[in-house]
Design an enzyme around this catalytic site. Structure first.
Site, PDB file in Angstrom:
ATOM      1  N   SER A 198       1.039  -1.130   0.040  1.00 37.88           N
ATOM      2  CA  SER A 198       0.281  -0.137   0.084  1.00 37.88           C
ATOM      3  C   SER A 198       0.982   1.163   0.152  1.00 37.88           C
ATOM      4  CB  SER A 198      -1.075   0.402   0.956  1.00 37.88           C
ATOM      5  OG  SER A 198      -2.057   0.336   1.115  1.00 37.88           O
ATOM      6  N   ASP A 464      -8.294  -4.371  -6.171  1.00 39.63           N
ATOM      7  CA  ASP A 464      -7.610  -3.625  -4.746  1.00 39.63           C
ATOM      8  C   ASP A 464      -8.420  -2.895  -5.174  1.00 39.63           C
ATOM      9  OD1 ASP A 464      -5.757  -2.423  -3.310  1.00 39.63           O
ATOM     10  OD2 ASP A 464      -4.232  -2.710  -4.456  1.00 39.63           O
TER      11      ASP A 464
END
Ligand SMILES: *[C@@H]1O[C@H](CO)[C@@H](O)[C@H](O)[C@H]1NC(C)=O
Ligand SMILES: *[C@@H]1O[C@H](CO)[C@@H](O)[C@H](O)[C@H]1NC(C)=O
Ligand SMILES: *[C@@H]1O[C@H](CO)[C@@H](O)[C@H](O)[C@H]1NC(C)=O
Ligand SMILES: *[C@@H]1O[C@H](CO)[C@@H](O)[C@H](O)[C@H]1NC(C)=O
Ligand SMILES: *[C@@H]1O[C@H](CO)[C@@H](O)[C@H](O)[C@H]1NC(C)=O
Ligand SMILES: *[C@@H]1O[C@H](CO)[C@@H](O)[C@H](O)[C@H]1NC(C)=O
Ligand SMILES: *[C@@H]1O[C@H](CO)[C@@H](O)[C@H](O)[C@H]1NC(C)=O
Ligand SMILES: *[C@@H]1O[C@H](CO)[C@@H](O)[C@H](O)[C@H]1NC(C)=O
Length: 531
Positions: A198, A464
């Protein structure tokens, strides 16, 4: 098994703290976007798995032993001194000559991430395969690793991406690790591997670009490498992969909300506000419409091993009527409106907002509210928002006209930029122009999507919500090569970091195996050097 339960619990967890809800994703206010953060994975306790032992049976300190590193407050001015940066470390898999595998959870308090020392995660798997030791390093300005005792604008002057990159270098070059020969394993003396997911996945890529050859290998999961101010793309993978009936009905409700809220019809506006009991949010219709993003944000907590989560509870509430599921087109606007309102009133609002009233929980127009003005440490939302407002953007808005949207188009970057002036008035005066994040500078400095670095493995997931800021974004066609691999699973956000996800999803397992296979030869090619 423990991990699986842990993830499932965190997917559903909504911690109510006093008057303010701390939502899943750790947000302190229910109308603030979630951070692009790494899912927590905890290590087994001594009670669960016995003591940690090295390869030759020596008993090692437990995983939760906290160590402290003297980190420079300001890499541009070392005379300002140092602060204590927390880290965790183990050498259970270490053999002389092995690599040092460094991971930071990025923009979170690092408590709860001890699993990233173990083979419950890809870090530990790399350490295990390569006979390495593993480190979890808390990022500056998160948790208890703070250069200054508060999160005021004056303190945050040294909270930049570049300072975080410099931290990684200074740590690797200067730390004396609590392990055999721990003062002789700096880069140059031992190969180092950098792992992140991330934001910290992006930090991994940015560090490799900024400090070539410091790390011999790197692994970046769901790495949000490209900074984007109007990040409406957040909701596109959700729109694409959520059940089609739910997507159709959410689009219908949002189109109706935007149309009514943009009209001049007082009666229609009031009637619609009442569906979610939002009347007290007037006159701020953007807060009301923006609050509905919460049901979509829940997608970020999903993982292959988490199973049914709050997101699907929401879709079931819209799509299952008297035990019957709607077909692919949904039930249509009228049913969806009532079903969403009733789910929100009866189930969702109490979970997200607790006892708090609508304005305190969902309103964004009171610059005196505590969440803007409280500068105490260990408030990840505040520290992260500083980076958002200055360097990366990632405002999560409705799609531009002409694109289907599951969130309101009434929320646009000005909505978030106004909030930047509430968080940090000393940096962004409230009577001045709205601050626009300097994303072009960030992308120029660290190459964004266009990074081309050898021995850096990118792992992404089709489902995602952060995918559109990664090298797997729609419309990009970055090649995957043996030195610069790009592997995409059917996973969600950072799914490939967790071993448990690989056990239930073979596409995630395949990404993990490709990475382990690539990293072996990269480390074998390492040679000592003067650093
Ligand atoms: C580490 O975990 C054990 C439980 O296994 C607990 O008793 C101990 O207090 C923890 N130590 C720290 C420093 O958190
Ligand atoms: C066992 O491993 C520990 C830590 O790696 C090391 O300090 C110790 O010398 C080793 N003992 C033997 C007998 O190899
Ligand atoms: C993971 O590591 C533990 C020791 O911490 C070991 O007992 C276990 O076998 C390892 N699991 C796998 C799949 O290698
Ligand atoms: C790890 O150590 C073992 C001996 O314990 C050795 O057989 C193996 O080749 C080592 N692996 C690597 C990648 O160095
Ligand atoms: C319709 O919604 C239900 C409940 O959320 C879901 O289980 C089902 O897969 C959906 N069907 C289609 C075709 O979208
Ligand atoms: C939600 O609560 C408000 C206030 O009680 C009520 O007026 C409204 O009808 C409720 N919405 C639904 C869909 O039941
Ligand atoms: C609607 O909001 C009011 C005012 O915040 C609150 O007292 C009431 O309980 C809410 N009703 C429902 C059904 O959520
Ligand atoms: C973070 O800020 C909120 C105010 O929004 C405050 O209630 C909370 O106590 C703070 N958290 C910590 C750990 O200081």
């Amino acid at each position: 098994m423990v991990l699986k339960l842990g993830l499932a619990a965190s997917a559903l967890a909504v911690f109510v703290l006093g008057a303010h809800a701390l939502t899943s994703n750790g947000r302190i206010h229910a109308n603030f976007p979630p951070r692009p953060s790494v899912p927590k994975v905890s290590a087994p306790t001594v009670e669960e798995a016995g003591p940690v032992t090295s390869r030759n049976g020596t008993v090692l300190p437990p995983y939760n032993t906290t160590y402290y590193f003297d980190q420079l407050i300001d890499h541009n001015n070392p005379s300002l001194g140092t602060f204590k940066q927390r880290y965790w470390h183990t050498y259970e898999f270490y053999e002389s000559g092995g690599p040092i595998v460094l991971f930071t959870p990025g923009e979170s308090n690092a408590d709860g991430y001890s699993g990233y020392l173990t083979n419950r995660t890809i870090n530990g798997q790399i350490a295990q395969q390569q006979n390495g030791s593993a480190i979890v390093l808390e990022h500056r300005f998160y948790g208890l690793s703070n250069p200054y005792p508060d999160l005021s604008v004056a303190s945050l002057k040294v909270h930049t991406i570049q300072q975080a990159i410099d931290d990684l270098e200074y740590f690797a070059k200067n730390v004396k690790l609590p392990q055999p020969n721990g003062d002789k394993v700096a880069p140059g003396q031992a190969p180092w591997v950098l792992v992140g997911g991330s934001y910290s996945g992006a930090l991994t890529s940015w560090t490799v670009v900024n400090k070539p050859n410091l790390f011999q290998a790197a692994y970046a999961s769901s790495a949000v490498v490209e900074s984007i101010t109007d990040y409406w793309g957040y909701f596109q993978p959700i729109l694409e992969y959520m059940p089609s009936n739910c997507s159709a009905d959410v689009q219908a409700v949002i189109a109706h909300v935007d149309s009514v809220f943009s009209s001049k019809s007082e009666a229609a506006i009031n009637e619609l506000l009442l569906v979610w009991n939002f009347t007290t949010l007037r006159p701020h219709l953007d807060d009301a419409a923006g609050a509905l993003r919460n049901n979509l944000w829940d997608w970020q907590s999903l993982s292959p091993s988490s199973g049914y989560g709050t997101f699907f509870e929401f879709c079931d509430a819209l799509e299952v009527k008297n035990g019957v599921s709607a077909g692919p087109k949904g039930w249509g606007l009228q049913h969806a409106l009532q079903a969403w309102g009733s789910f929100w009133n009866n189930t969702y609002y109490p979970e997200v907002c607790g006892d708090s009233d609508q304005v305190s929980c969902l309103g964004t127009y009171d610059p005196t509210a505590a969440y803007w003005t409280d500068t105490s440490i260990d408030n990840a939302s505040r520290s992260w928002t500083w980076i958002v407002c200055n360097e990366v953007g990632f405002f999560q808005e409705g799609a531009p006209k002409g694109h289907p949207t599951i969130v309101t188009r009434l929320v646009q970057p000005a909505y978030d930029e106004r909030q930047c002036t509430y968080w940090f008035p000393e940096a962004f005066p409230q009577n001045g122009p709205l601050p626009v994040p300097r994303v072009d500078e960030t992308n120029k400095a660290y190459d964004g999507w266009f990074v081309q670095a050898d021995r850096l493995f990118f792992a992404n997931g089709h489902r995602d919500p952060w995918r559109e800021a990664t090298k797997a974004a729609d419309g990009t066609h970055f090649p995957s090569t043996s030195q610069q691999p790009l592997a995409i699973s059917d996973g969600f956000h950072c799914s490939d970091l967790s071993t448990a996800n690989g056990k239930v999803d073979e596409t995630v397992l395949s990404v993990q195996q490709q990475a382990l296979k690539a990293i072996g030869p990269w480390l074998a090619a390492w040679k000592p050097s003067a650093h």
